[in-house]
Design a protein around this motif. Structure first.
Motif, PDB file in Angstrom:
ATOM      1  N   ASP A  58       0.827  -1.202   0.000  1.00 40.68           N
ATOM      2  CA  ASP A  58       0.000   0.000   0.000  1.00 40.68           C
ATOM      3  C   ASP A  58       0.864   1.257   0.000  1.00 40.68           C
ATOM      4  OD1 ASP A  58      -2.449  -1.450   0.157  1.00 40.68           O
ATOM      5  OD2 ASP A  58      -2.112  -1.745   2.309  1.00 40.68           O
ATOM      6  N   TYR A  59       0.300   2.311  -0.588  1.00 43.63           N
ATOM      7  CA  TYR A  59       0.967   3.611  -0.644  1.00 43.63           C
ATOM      8  C   TYR A  59       0.163   4.593   0.202  1.00 43.63           C
ATOM      9  CZ  TYR A  59       3.359   1.602  -4.651  1.00 43.63           C
ATOM     10  OH  TYR A  59       4.110   0.792  -5.467  1.00 43.63           O
ATOM     11  N   TYR A  60       0.882   5.505   0.863  1.00 45.32           N
ATOM     12  CA  TYR A  60       0.259   6.496   1.720  1.00 45.32           C
ATOM     13  C   TYR A  60       0.818   7.871   1.418  1.00 45.32           C
ATOM     14  CZ  TYR A  60      -1.223   2.456   4.417  1.00 45.32           C
ATOM     15  OH  TYR A  60      -1.782   1.268   4.796  1.00 45.32           O
ATOM     16  N   CYS A  61       0.002   8.895   1.676  1.00 46.00           N
ATOM     17  CA  CYS A  61       0.443  10.274   1.499  1.00 46.00           C
ATOM     18  C   CYS A  61      -0.012  11.075   2.709  1.00 46.00           C
ATOM     19  CB  CYS A  61      -0.146  10.876   0.219  1.00 46.00           C
ATOM     20  SG  CYS A  61       0.359  12.593  -0.039  1.00 46.00           S
ATOM     21  N   THR A  62       0.928  11.756   3.348  1.00 44.42           N
ATOM     22  CA  THR A  62       0.587  12.551   4.523  1.00 44.42           C
ATOM     23  C   THR A  62      -0.014  13.899   4.150  1.00 44.42           C
ATOM     24  OG1 THR A  62       2.808  13.489   4.666  1.00 44.42           O
ATOM     25  CG2 THR A  62       2.407  11.455   5.902  1.00 44.42           C
ATOM     26  N   ALA A  63       0.112  14.319   2.897  1.00 42.58           N
ATOM     27  CA  ALA A  63      -0.419  15.617   2.459  1.00 42.58           C
ATOM     28  C   ALA A  63      -1.794  15.504   1.811  1.00 42.58           C
ATOM     29  CB  ALA A  63       0.556  16.265   1.484  1.00 42.58           C
ATOM     30  N   LYS A  64      -2.210  14.322   1.475  1.00 41.54           N
ATOM     31  CA  LYS A  64      -3.467  14.134   0.741  1.00 41.54           C
ATOM     32  C   LYS A  64      -4.648  14.776   1.466  1.00 41.54           C
ATOM     33  CE  LYS A  64      -5.928  10.599  -1.825  1.00 41.54           C
ATOM     34  NZ  LYS A  64      -5.878   9.230  -2.327  1.00 41.54           N
ATOM     35  N   ARG A  65      -4.686  14.625   2.763  1.00 44.31           N
ATOM     36  CA  ARG A  65      -5.782  15.184   3.562  1.00 44.31           C
ATOM     37  C   ARG A  65      -5.885  16.706   3.383  1.00 44.31           C
ATOM     38  NH1 ARG A  65      -5.192  12.405   8.171  1.00 44.31           N
ATOM     39  NH2 ARG A  65      -6.908  11.207   7.584  1.00 44.31           N
ATOM     40  N   LEU A  66      -4.753  17.367   3.199  1.00 47.13           N
ATOM     41  CA  LEU A  66      -4.741  18.827   3.054  1.00 47.13           C
ATOM     42  C   LEU A  66      -5.314  19.296   1.721  1.00 47.13           C
ATOM     43  CD1 LEU A  66      -1.130  19.488   4.402  1.00 47.13           C
ATOM     44  CD2 LEU A  66      -3.287  19.805   5.642  1.00 47.13           C
ATOM     45  N   PHE A  67      -5.175  18.477   0.682  1.00 46.93           N
ATOM     46  CA  PHE A  67      -5.514  18.929  -0.663  1.00 46.93           C
ATOM     47  C   PHE A  67      -6.688  18.192  -1.312  1.00 46.93           C
ATOM     48  CE2 PHE A  67      -0.996  19.779   0.028  1.00 46.93           C
ATOM     49  CZ  PHE A  67      -0.999  21.155  -0.132  1.00 46.93           C
ATOM     50  N   MET A  68      -7.238  17.194  -0.641  1.00 46.24           N
ATOM     51  CA  MET A  68      -8.316  16.379  -1.212  1.00 46.24           C
ATOM     52  C   MET A  68      -9.468  17.198  -1.789  1.00 46.24           C
ATOM     53  SD  MET A  68      -8.387  13.037  -1.329  1.00 46.24           S
ATOM     54  CE  MET A  68     -10.019  12.414  -1.057  1.00 46.24           C
ATOM     55  N   ASN A  69      -9.836  18.265  -1.111  1.00 46.42           N
ATOM     56  CA  ASN A  69     -11.014  19.020  -1.509  1.00 46.42           C
ATOM     57  C   ASN A  69     -10.703  20.305  -2.266  1.00 46.42           C
ATOM     58  OD1 ASN A  69     -12.819  17.129  -0.330  1.00 46.42           O
ATOM     59  ND2 ASN A  69     -12.287  17.951   1.668  1.00 46.42           N
ATOM     60  N   ASP A  70      -9.426  20.539  -2.564  1.00 46.42           N
ATOM     61  CA  ASP A  70      -9.060  21.728  -3.334  1.00 46.42           C
ATOM     62  C   ASP A  70      -9.515  21.567  -4.777  1.00 46.42           C
ATOM     63  OD1 ASP A  70      -7.848  22.648  -1.082  1.00 46.42           O
ATOM     64  OD2 ASP A  70      -5.815  22.677  -1.892  1.00 46.42           O
ATOM     65  N   LYS A  71     -10.126  22.629  -5.296  1.00 45.41           N
ATOM     66  CA  LYS A  71     -10.544  22.603  -6.702  1.00 45.41           C
ATOM     67  C   LYS A  71      -9.279  22.505  -7.561  1.00 45.41           C
ATOM     68  CE  LYS A  71     -13.061  24.958 -10.227  1.00 45.41           C
ATOM     69  NZ  LYS A  71     -13.917  26.002 -10.662  1.00 45.41           N
ATOM     70  N   GLY A  72      -9.275  21.592  -8.496  1.00 43.44           N
ATOM     71  CA  GLY A  72      -8.119  21.413  -9.369  1.00 43.44           C
ATOM     72  C   GLY A  72      -7.085  20.435  -8.839  1.00 43.44           C
ATOM     73  N   SER A  73      -7.249  19.993  -7.587  1.00 40.35           N
ATOM     74  CA  SER A  73      -6.297  19.039  -7.025  1.00 40.35           C
ATOM     75  C   SER A  73      -6.539  17.643  -7.595  1.00 40.35           C
ATOM     76  CB  SER A  73      -6.450  18.996  -5.500  1.00 40.35           C
ATOM     77  OG  SER A  73      -5.691  17.942  -4.953  1.00 40.35           O
ATOM     78  N   LEU A  74      -5.459  16.936  -7.845  1.00 42.34           N
ATOM     79  CA  LEU A  74      -5.556  15.562  -8.331  1.00 42.34           C
ATOM     80  C   LEU A  74      -5.536  14.544  -7.192  1.00 42.34           C
ATOM     81  CD1 LEU A  74      -3.141  15.831 -11.383  1.00 42.34           C
ATOM     82  CD2 LEU A  74      -5.628  15.938 -11.393  1.00 42.34           C
ATOM     83  N   CYS A  75      -5.414  15.019  -5.964  1.00 42.51           N
ATOM     84  CA  CYS A  75      -5.312  14.126  -4.810  1.00 42.51           C
ATOM     85  C   CYS A  75      -6.476  13.148  -4.709  1.00 42.51           C
ATOM     86  CB  CYS A  75      -5.194  14.921  -3.514  1.00 42.51           C
ATOM     87  SG  CYS A  75      -3.629  15.802  -3.345  1.00 42.51           S
TER      88      CYS A  75
END
Length: 159
Positions: free
Chosen positions: A132-149
């Protein structure tokens, strides 16, 4: 559309890239072994991950079950990449195509993170634990418009 069909489409689009040139670039970048404190560390890590991913895409011939994919989701993803590249690298059509092909393959076929595992950046890091892969920043950008997270296969990290 299923992941096999998407793979075939992406391979056809990527056919203009030279396997020999990509292998040479990948080996040169691996030999460089960048210092994590160097200014160009992230750029080298990204270039190496891009070369490795494109080689995997071009050589991908494994037989696998073709997961059913939502074509509208793929289109939304590719549109967001195109918009991002138009803002960040206007007029760089070949780079935009390269990045779109790579990341569509990563997200929907290979199911690997959009950023290289092992990469640390100011907002966090991407890492692998088992399969499995994890990202510690994903939570910060998940809901940003234009984010690919929200499309990235990396899981949210608890750290």
């Amino acid at each position: 559309m299923n992941s096999k069909q998407l793979l075939k489409r992406l391979q056809a689009e990527a056919a203009l890239y030279s396997v020999d040139a990509l292998e040479q670039e990948y080996h040169e970048l691996c030999a460089a072994a960048p210092d994590p404190s160097a200014d160009d560390y992230i750029a080298i890590l990204n270039r190496r991950y891009n070369a490795e991913t494109m080689l995997n895409l071009l050589k991908h011939s494994e037989k696998f079950y073709g997961d059913e994919l939502n074509p509208l989701l793929i289109q939304r993803f590719e549109d967001q990449i195109n918009q991002y590249m138009d803002r960040c690298a206007p007029g760089e059509e070949s780079l935009k195509s390269f990045i779109r092909i790579l990341n569509t393959y990563r997200a929907f076929v290979a199911k690997i993170p959009l950023h290289p595992p092992g990469m640390s950046f100011s907002e966090g890091k991407v890492y692998q634990k088992g399969n499995d892969y994890y990202c510690t920043a994903k939570r910060l950008f998940m809901n940003d418009k234009g984010s690919l997270c929200r499309f990235c296969p990396a899981r949210l990290s608890e750290y």
